[in-house]
Write an enzyme that holds these catalytic residues in place. Structure first.
Site, PDB file in Angstrom:
ATOM      1  N   ASN A  99      87.596  32.786  74.972  1.00 53.09           N
ATOM      2  CA  ASN A  99      88.452  31.780  74.305  1.00 53.09           C
ATOM      3  C   ASN A  99      88.908  32.269  72.931  1.00 53.09           C
ATOM      4  OD1 ASN A  99      85.822  31.488  73.288  1.00 53.09           O
ATOM      5  ND2 ASN A  99      86.030  29.277  72.961  1.00 53.09           N
ATOM      6  N   ASP A 157      85.081  29.303  79.569  1.00 54.65           N
ATOM      7  CA  ASP A 157      84.179  28.656  78.612  1.00 54.65           C
ATOM      8  C   ASP A 157      84.905  28.061  77.412  1.00 54.65           C
ATOM      9  OD1 ASP A 157      81.558  27.951  77.565  1.00 54.65           O
ATOM     10  OD2 ASP A 157      82.067  29.369  75.991  1.00 54.65           O
ATOM     11  N   ASN A 283      78.975  21.776  71.890  1.00 63.45           N
ATOM     12  CA  ASN A 283      79.417  21.451  73.247  1.00 63.45           C
ATOM     13  C   ASN A 283      78.715  22.373  74.242  1.00 63.45           C
ATOM     14  OD1 ASN A 283      80.728  21.061  75.651  1.00 63.45           O
ATOM     15  ND2 ASN A 283      82.783  21.503  74.892  1.00 63.45           N
ATOM     16  N   ASP A 310      75.255  31.157  73.038  1.00 58.42           N
ATOM     17  CA  ASP A 310      76.490  30.408  72.732  1.00 58.42           C
ATOM     18  C   ASP A 310      76.790  30.499  71.241  1.00 58.42           C
ATOM     19  OD1 ASP A 310      78.798  28.948  72.966  1.00 58.42           O
ATOM     20  OD2 ASP A 310      77.834  27.061  73.506  1.00 58.42           O
TER      21      ASP A 310
HETATM   22  O1  DOR Z   1      79.950  24.352  71.064  1.00 61.43           O
HETATM   23  C1  DOR Z   1      80.693  25.117  71.623  1.00 61.43           C
HETATM   24  N1  DOR Z   1      81.508  25.935  70.940  1.00 61.43           N
HETATM   25  N2  DOR Z   1      80.728  25.121  72.962  1.00 61.43           N
HETATM   26  C2  DOR Z   1      81.656  25.816  73.650  1.00 61.43           C
HETATM   27  O2  DOR Z   1      81.640  25.761  74.855  1.00 61.43           O
HETATM   28  C3  DOR Z   1      82.700  26.586  72.929  1.00 61.43           C
HETATM   29  C4  DOR Z   1      82.210  26.973  71.599  1.00 61.43           C
HETATM   30  C5  DOR Z   1      83.297  27.513  70.692  1.00 61.43           C
HETATM   31  O3  DOR Z   1      84.086  28.348  71.140  1.00 61.43           O
HETATM   32  O4  DOR Z   1      83.318  27.138  69.517  1.00 61.43           O
END
Ligand code: DOR
Length: 433
Positions: A99, A157, A283, A310
């Site tokens: 992402n 993701d 998330n 993460d």
């Molecule tokens: O908390 C999160 N942050 N969950 C995710 O799935 C993406 C991530 C982000 O890219 O900041």
């Protein structure tokens, strides 16, 4: 630069090796990027000797879930700063999440990420690619082309693939090509506007809730799609008791389902949001103590295969916004070992398995990382000081961002040296490049 370039190698003297083969007290000589000798009281010859007699020599950790933010979001992190954080956390390989901006959905972006990782030279950076073009959930990426460019893990993701038919097709293609799809399980129609876990604490605070069901429905759907297609799926950052139960049942049925959990989902609960602090917004969201306990149990009994960070850096100004508009995510690479150690009642070897050879196998990196500490193996190693006490200082972290939820938290255990293909990329807790 490796010592080899100057003549001698490195001798790790007096340590305890813990790897997939077990535990033993031996010296380890590193030379030419590989493990050259393993045995009791090795002769130092012209090696540099590092006394590791109070430490554990382990295969380097592998993170299945790292947001390096480059290209596009370099205010939060770069491939170099994120790789440095990884090396300091004991990681020798990370899977970079797609992402980014532009999205890692084509060969040129994936090649860029890999090349920048090599240039930084702090850990092996393995780019994942998205499942759908632009992570928009509509059209599949060119799987075969990306596979030929070396991508093994595909994920949208940050969001899950909402369309059931599209996910089925993605699994069919991926299965044929020997690839693994990794799912961020979240039914977005159930989480629109949500800020934190839907439950007692959330009702009390009057905030829009993020139901556990949003995750569990997609976990269930994907398990059933695996049953239908026979293709493997990896479930990212599981956070609820019921998700763990669903995966346990899928594994009992012999389905090719793997799963990961984060250090924050085994150490923090939704109660942390009582102060409305966006540092605790993530998330999937922090859940209840019951969920935390079940996720821990899943890691302990093998239902959940790996710990993944993460690692999600965000710049200070973004995390200083009000809770409803602040982005979700927290740092993880530099604190994962200490946090996991404090919250999982497991022998050190089982903890290292969750951080090293198990995720290496899921990522398709088992030929290079998580290897036994034996002669001829690539020297991708971390040397852990299991009893050092330290306190998390957000400003002292190598990440370009400082959004750790563990500010001032005392931890026990920290990687002390990290070797990447024989090079000491971390020495005495300091990155060498
Ligand atoms: O908390 C999160 N942050 N969950 C995710 O799935 C993406 C991530 C982000 O890219 O900041």
């Amino acid at each position: 630069m490796s010592r080899d370039a100057q003549g001698g190698g490195v001798l790790l003297a007096g340590g305890t090796v813990i790897d997939i083969l077990g535990e033993r007290r031996v010296d380890v000589r590193i030379s030419g990027g590989a493990i050259a000798e393993v045995g009791e009281r090795l002769d130092a010859a012209d090696d540099e000797v590092i006394d590791v007699s109070t430490m554990v020599i382990a295969p380097g950790f592998v993170d299945l879930h790292t947001h390096l933010r480059e290209p596009g979001m370099t205010e939060a992190e770069t491939i170099e700063t994120g790789s440095r954080a990884a090396a300091l956390g004991g990681y020798t390989a990370v899977v970079a999440m797609p992402n980014t901006d532009p999205t890692q959905d084509c060969v040129s972006v994936v090649d860029f990420v890999r090349a920048e990782g090599r240039r930084a030279g702090l850990c092996d950076v393995h780019p994942s690619a998205s499942i759908t073009v632009g992570r928009a959930g509509e059209r599949l990426v060119p799987f075969a082309e990306l596979a030929a460019a070396g991508v093994r893990i595909f994920t949208d993701d940050g969001s899950g693939v909402q369309d059931d038919g599209l996910m089925r097709r993605a699994l069919e293609y991926a299965g044929e090509l020997g690839l693994t799809l990794a799912q961020h399980c979240e039914v977005s129609s159930l989480t629109a506007g949500a800020v934190m876990h839907e439950g007692e604490c959330c009702s009390h605070l009057g905030l829009p809730g993020w139901p556990a069901l949003a995750e569990e429905l997609m976990v269930h759907r994907d398990i059933e799609l695996v049953r239908l297609t026979g293709s493997p799926v990896h479930l990212l950052h599981l956070s609820t008791a019921r998700s763990v139960e669903l995966v346990r049942a899928a594994k009992a049925d012999g389905l090719p389902v793997t799963a990961e959990a984060t250090p924050h989902h085994i150490s923090l609960t939704d109660e942390r949001l009582r102060g409305f602090d966006p540092l605790f917004k993530v998330n999937p969201p922090l859940r209840t103590i019951r969920d935390v306990e079940e996720v821990r149990r899943g890691l302990i009994d093998g239902t959940i295969d790996a710990i993944a960070t993460d690692h999600a850096p965000h710049p200070g100004h973004a995390k200083e916004r009000p809770l409803d508009s602040a982005p979700p995510g927290m740092l993880g690479l530099e604190t994962a070992f200490g946090v996991a150690r404090a919250h999982l009642d497991l022998p050190l070897r089982d903890l290292i398995a969750l951080l090293s050879w198990r995720p290496a196998a899921i990522a398709g990196l088992g030929h290079l990382h998580g290897r036994p500490v034996e002669v001829g193996e690539p020297a991708n190693l971390t040397v852990l000081d299991p009893s050092v006490e330290w306190t998390v200082d957000p400003d002292a972290l190598a990440s370009r961002s400082s959004n750790t939820p563990y500010r001032d938290v005392p931890l026990v255990g920290r990687p002390r040296h990290t070797f990447l293909h024989g090079d000491a990329v971390v020495r005495d807790g300091v990155a060498t490049r």
